[in-house]
Design a protein around this motif. Sequence first.
Motif, short mmCIF file in Angstrom:
data_model
loop_
_atom_site.label_atom_id
_atom_site.label_comp_id
_atom_site.label_asym_id
_atom_site.label_seq_id
_atom_site.Cartn_x
_atom_site.Cartn_y
_atom_site.Cartn_z
N LEU A 99 5.82 -9.29 2.20
CA LEU A 99 4.86 -8.37 2.81
C LEU A 99 5.60 -7.10 3.20
CD1 LEU A 99 2.89 -10.75 5.26
CD2 LEU A 99 2.29 -10.15 2.89
N ASP A 100 4.96 -5.95 2.95
CA ASP A 100 5.53 -4.66 3.33
C ASP A 100 4.43 -3.77 3.88
OD1 ASP A 100 6.55 -1.93 3.26
OD2 ASP A 100 8.23 -2.73 2.08
N TYR A 101 4.45 -3.57 5.20
CA TYR A 101 3.44 -2.73 5.86
C TYR A 101 3.98 -1.34 6.17
CZ TYR A 101 0.97 -7.18 6.70
OH TYR A 101 0.31 -8.39 6.55
N TYR A 102 5.18 -1.05 5.72
CA TYR A 102 5.80 0.24 6.02
C TYR A 102 5.17 1.37 5.21
CZ TYR A 102 9.41 3.86 6.48
OH TYR A 102 10.07 5.05 6.71
N TRP A 103 5.02 1.13 3.90
CA TRP A 103 4.47 2.15 3.01
C TRP A 103 2.95 2.10 3.02
CZ3 TRP A 103 7.90 5.61 1.89
CH2 TRP A 103 9.24 5.26 1.72
N GLN A 104 2.34 3.23 3.35
CA GLN A 104 0.88 3.28 3.45
C GLN A 104 0.20 3.11 2.10
OE1 GLN A 104 -0.67 3.37 6.50
NE2 GLN A 104 1.46 3.12 7.18
N GLY A 105 0.91 3.40 1.02
CA GLY A 105 0.31 3.31 -0.31
C GLY A 105 0.30 1.92 -0.90
N ASN A 106 0.85 0.96 -0.20
CA ASN A 106 0.84 -0.41 -0.72
C ASN A 106 -0.56 -1.00 -0.73
OD1 ASN A 106 3.59 -0.31 -1.07
ND2 ASN A 106 4.10 -1.46 0.78
N GLU A 107 -0.71 -2.11 -1.43
CA GLU A 107 -1.99 -2.82 -1.47
C GLU A 107 -2.36 -3.29 -0.05
OE1 GLU A 107 -3.98 -3.79 -4.74
OE2 GLU A 107 -3.08 -1.80 -4.54
N PRO A 108 -3.66 -3.47 0.22
CA PRO A 108 -4.10 -3.93 1.55
C PRO A 108 -3.42 -5.24 1.95
CG PRO A 108 -5.98 -3.23 0.25
CD PRO A 108 -4.81 -3.24 -0.69
N LYS A 109 -3.36 -5.48 3.25
CA LYS A 109 -2.66 -6.64 3.77
C LYS A 109 -3.18 -7.94 3.19
CE LYS A 109 -1.45 -4.42 8.18
NZ LYS A 109 -1.61 -4.45 9.66
N ASP A 110 -4.50 -8.07 3.06
CA ASP A 110 -5.05 -9.33 2.55
C ASP A 110 -4.63 -9.57 1.10
OD1 ASP A 110 -6.75 -7.14 1.83
OD2 ASP A 110 -8.34 -8.55 1.31
N VAL A 111 -4.52 -8.49 0.33
CA VAL A 111 -4.07 -8.62 -1.06
C VAL A 111 -2.61 -9.03 -1.10
CG1 VAL A 111 -3.70 -7.41 -3.24
CG2 VAL A 111 -5.77 -6.95 -1.89
N GLN A 112 -1.79 -8.40 -0.29
CA GLN A 112 -0.37 -8.76 -0.23
C GLN A 112 -0.19 -10.23 0.12
OE1 GLN A 112 2.50 -6.21 1.70
NE2 GLN A 112 1.09 -4.48 1.72
N LYS A 113 -0.95 -10.69 1.11
CA LYS A 113 -0.84 -12.09 1.52
C LYS A 113 -1.25 -13.03 0.39
CE LYS A 113 -1.76 -11.17 6.43
NZ LYS A 113 -2.73 -11.37 7.53
N ARG A 114 -2.32 -12.69 -0.30
CA ARG A 114 -2.79 -13.56 -1.38
C ARG A 114 -1.76 -13.66 -2.50
NH1 ARG A 114 -7.12 -11.12 -2.31
NH2 ARG A 114 -6.88 -10.14 -4.35
N ARG A 115 -1.20 -12.52 -2.90
CA ARG A 115 -0.20 -12.53 -3.97
C ARG A 115 1.07 -13.26 -3.53
NH1 ARG A 115 -3.86 -12.03 -7.69
NH2 ARG A 115 -4.76 -9.94 -7.86
#
Length: 261
Positions: A99-115
């Motif tokens: 998980l990476d919440y630093y970069w605003q351009g990343n996929e949404p949190k729920d998508v990151q968690k699912r992947r």
Amino acid sequence: MSRTGLFDSHAHMDSDYFTDDRDALLTQLQEELDGIINPGCDEVTSGFAVNLAEQYDFIYAAVGWHPEDLEGITDNSYLDQLAAWAVHPRVVAIGEIGLDYYWQGNEPKDVQKRRLLEQIDLAKQFDLPVIIHDRDAHGDILELFQKEVKGGVRAVFHCYSGSLEMAKELLKRGFYLGFGGTSTYKNAAKVREVLQYVPDDLLLFETDSPYLTPVPYRGKRNQPGYTELVARNAAEVRGTTFEALAAQTTKNVKTLFNKIR
């Protein structure tokens, strides 16, 4: 055995920063280090890591999709490519994932968690450990491992940056913590507090090359040979010898990444 007896458990030798001198540097590093694990971050870099591991017998590959590289994945077909790589004899882990919440351009949190959960499940299927990236997501990633990740997972939290309290929870689960150049920085007292606490058998060293270069070369390109600087600093922090830490952490690499002999 190499000159240092050390293993760099996390270095991106696929990086463009090494384009001009990669082969010459790796030839030199074969004398310096017992081994290097090169984690991929997407299809291209994971494939490169596998190819590099086929060329050099002291390099091993990890494969995965980094949280900064999830854009464009619309279904689960990417897992088929991961599964194909997972059986390769030189692939020792799934990673770098997390998980990476630093970069605003990343996929949404729920998508990151699912992947992340999908890739952890695949790692369990192939009995491979996972290499975890956690940036500005400490609470969520700890909760995910506590509530949604069932047993049977082997993991290293690379370039550990969380609290001592979080570290204690991860260590209870038998997870490893990786330390690199940041542990040598003057303003990294929290990192060194954790470094001092981690049990000998759950400690790994890394460089995260070409990033996070240790003192005294901070600001310049990092490279796996600087694992020695990380280890010597850790020996001072932990009140032990460099030689003891080199032997122990290389043993730890072979325990966690058990396809390495």
